[in-house]
Design an enzyme around this catalytic site. Structure first.
Site, PDB file in Angstrom:
ATOM      1  N   ASP A  92       0.716  -1.062   0.091  1.00  0.00           N
ATOM      2  CA  ASP A  92       0.210  -0.091   0.011  1.00  0.00           C
ATOM      3  C   ASP A  92       0.858   1.035   0.042  1.00  0.00           C
ATOM      4  O   ASP A  92       2.287   0.986   0.198  1.00  0.00           O
ATOM      5  CB  ASP A  92      -1.043  -0.106   1.242  1.00  0.00           C
ATOM      6  CG  ASP A  92      -0.392   0.039   2.687  1.00  0.00           C
ATOM      7  OD1 ASP A  92       0.945   0.301   2.382  1.00  0.00           O
ATOM      8  OD2 ASP A  92      -0.893  -0.348   3.467  1.00  0.00           O
ATOM      9  N   GLY A  94       0.752   3.907   2.061  1.00  0.00           N
ATOM     10  CA  GLY A  94       0.959   4.575   3.345  1.00  0.00           C
ATOM     11  C   GLY A  94       0.013   5.643   3.543  1.00  0.00           C
ATOM     12  O   GLY A  94      -0.098   6.082   4.642  1.00  0.00           O
ATOM     13  N   GLY A 217     -11.590   4.297  -0.356  1.00  0.00           N
ATOM     14  CA  GLY A 217     -12.422   4.984   0.372  1.00  0.00           C
ATOM     15  C   GLY A 217     -13.707   3.948   1.031  1.00  0.00           C
ATOM     16  O   GLY A 217     -14.736   4.478   1.266  1.00  0.00           O
ATOM     17  N   ASP A 267      -7.800  -7.282   0.342  1.00  0.00           N
ATOM     18  CA  ASP A 267      -6.852  -7.571   1.635  1.00  0.00           C
ATOM     19  C   ASP A 267      -7.442  -7.040   2.615  1.00  0.00           C
ATOM     20  O   ASP A 267      -8.400  -6.278   2.854  1.00  0.00           O
ATOM     21  CB  ASP A 267      -5.711  -6.760   1.274  1.00  0.00           C
ATOM     22  CG  ASP A 267      -5.909  -5.162   1.708  1.00  0.00           C
ATOM     23  OD1 ASP A 267      -5.439  -4.817   3.037  1.00  0.00           O
ATOM     24  OD2 ASP A 267      -6.436  -4.182   0.908  1.00  0.00           O
TER      25      ASP A 267
END
EC number: 2.4.2.29
Length: 381
Positions: A92, A94, A217, A267
């Site tokens: 990802d 961060g 989101g 995930d």
């Protein structure tokens, strides 16, 4: 930038199964990625993660840049060698962890300045720095653009400002990523729960030319029904030839319903987080092994899961381990949960191939009724 070959092998409705081929191996989709926050899937050996059925795991930019430090990971051979995971890895950006530290960060048009939750030291994350950490220092096969995770709920104006910033950061992430033969970069759609903004963001991200598309989101407190509605308003604006990834999702019923809407990758920290707190996910639904009813229950956790932790230890033994505070309890339960999630994805893939996904979906909806409400996601600590 490489766009990894993505072959769709079968579809049923919007659900699809296929293979995303990377230089480090194939990813069977739909795929669930165990989260390796700090270079480890918590409480598991990497060979357990692999034997459970995982093709790919996720690494966390925020945690690794703070400890042990991304430059140090690079000096030690990159995250694959450092952690012992030989397969594909996605990192990802961060951005989600920084978003969750609302009291410790300051946003501006070029990036975010934040304080470490570990020692209070100040750090700076920009699109270019995020790409440097992910692709160059950690060595991810799939990197994510830096984006701003939009709050939920929020106003239309706030969501529009956020998606505009994320589109700008997406282009800056692409520019920093450049041309690479063996790595790819995914873009991220924002827009909260507003259909017009999700369409605007989706079209913008697709036009930028990423190797895959993520829906951001979500898993931020909106609940199952709103999550499904947001996916419904977004997927029609996505091309069919790119993998689609819903970030931070989720519970088993969330996975099934997202697959039904055309999502390929997921995930979540849920399998290992639940495992550390005594909750097992099974084909019959969630089980809290700390409950007194299991004190003398000799049945296994779930004989339908091909994992030693699922079939070789009784619920009574799990109950004892957690009541006694033994380390083995969270270790075994995290292993079981990881295997169950992979077993679920394998059954989903097979059901799509055999044209019985809708039957499976209906059956699981009945079995798992009452498990739809998803709590607000939190980064794995």
């Amino acid at each position: 930038m490489a766009t990894f070959p993505f072959q769709i092998k079968a579809t049923e409705g919007a659900a699809r199964t296929g293979t995303l081929t990377t230089p480090r191996g194939e990813i069977r989709t739909p795929a669930f990625m165990p989260v390796g926050t700090a270079g480890t899937v918590k409480a598991l050996y990497m060979d357990q993660v692999k034997s459970a059925g995982a093709d790919i795991i996720l690494g966390n930019t925020y945690h690794l840049m703070l400890r042990p430090g991304a430059e140090r990971v690079k000096r030690l051979g990159g995250l694959h060698a450092f952690s012992g995971w030989k397969g594909p890895m996605l990192t990802d950006s961060g951005g989600f962890q920084v978003w969750s530290l609302a009291q410790l960060r300051k946003m501006d048009a070029d990036g975010v300045t934040f304080q470490s939750h570990i020692d209070g030291s100040t750090h700076r994350l920009t699109p270019a720095r995020s790409i440097e950490i992910q692709a160059d220092l950690l060595g991810a096969d799939i990197s994510m653009q830096l984006d701003e995770c939009t709050n939920f709920p929020c106003t239309h104006k706030e969501a529009e400002r956020s998606l505009t910033l994320s589109l700008d950061w997406g282009q800056r992430s692409l520019d920093a990523f450049g041309d690479r033969d063996s790595q790819t970069l995914f873009g991220i759609i924002q827009g909260s729960n507003f259909a017009d903004l999700r369409e605007q963001s989706a079209k913008g991200v697709v036009a930028q030319g990423f190797g895959g598309i993520a829906l951001g989101g979500l898993a931020v407190g909106e609940g199952h029904e709103q999550m499904c509605a947001t996916i419904d308003m977004t997927v029609p604006h996505l091309p069919g030839h790119l993998p689609r990834y819903v970030m931070g999702v989720g519970k088993p019923i969330d996975l099934v319903e997202s697959v039904a809407r055309g999502i390929d990758m997921f995930d979540c920290v849920l399998p290992t987080r639940s495992g550390r707190h005594g909750q097992a996910w099974t084909w019959a639904g969630p089980v809290n092994v700390k409950n007194a009813q299991f004190a003398e229950d000799l049945s296994p956790l779930d004989e339908g899961v091909d994992c030693p932790a699922s079939r070789d230890y009784s619920r009574a033994y799990y109950h004892h381990l957690f009541k006694a505070g033994e380390y083995l309890g969270p270790m075994l339960l995290s292993w079981h949960n990881t295997a169950f999630f992979q077993s679920l994805m394998a059954e989903i893939r097979l059901s799509i191939l055999e044209g019985r996904f809708e039957a499976l979906r209906s059956e699981l909806a009945v079995r798992w009724a009452g498990t739809k409400s998803s709590p607000k996601a939190e980064p794995e600590a």
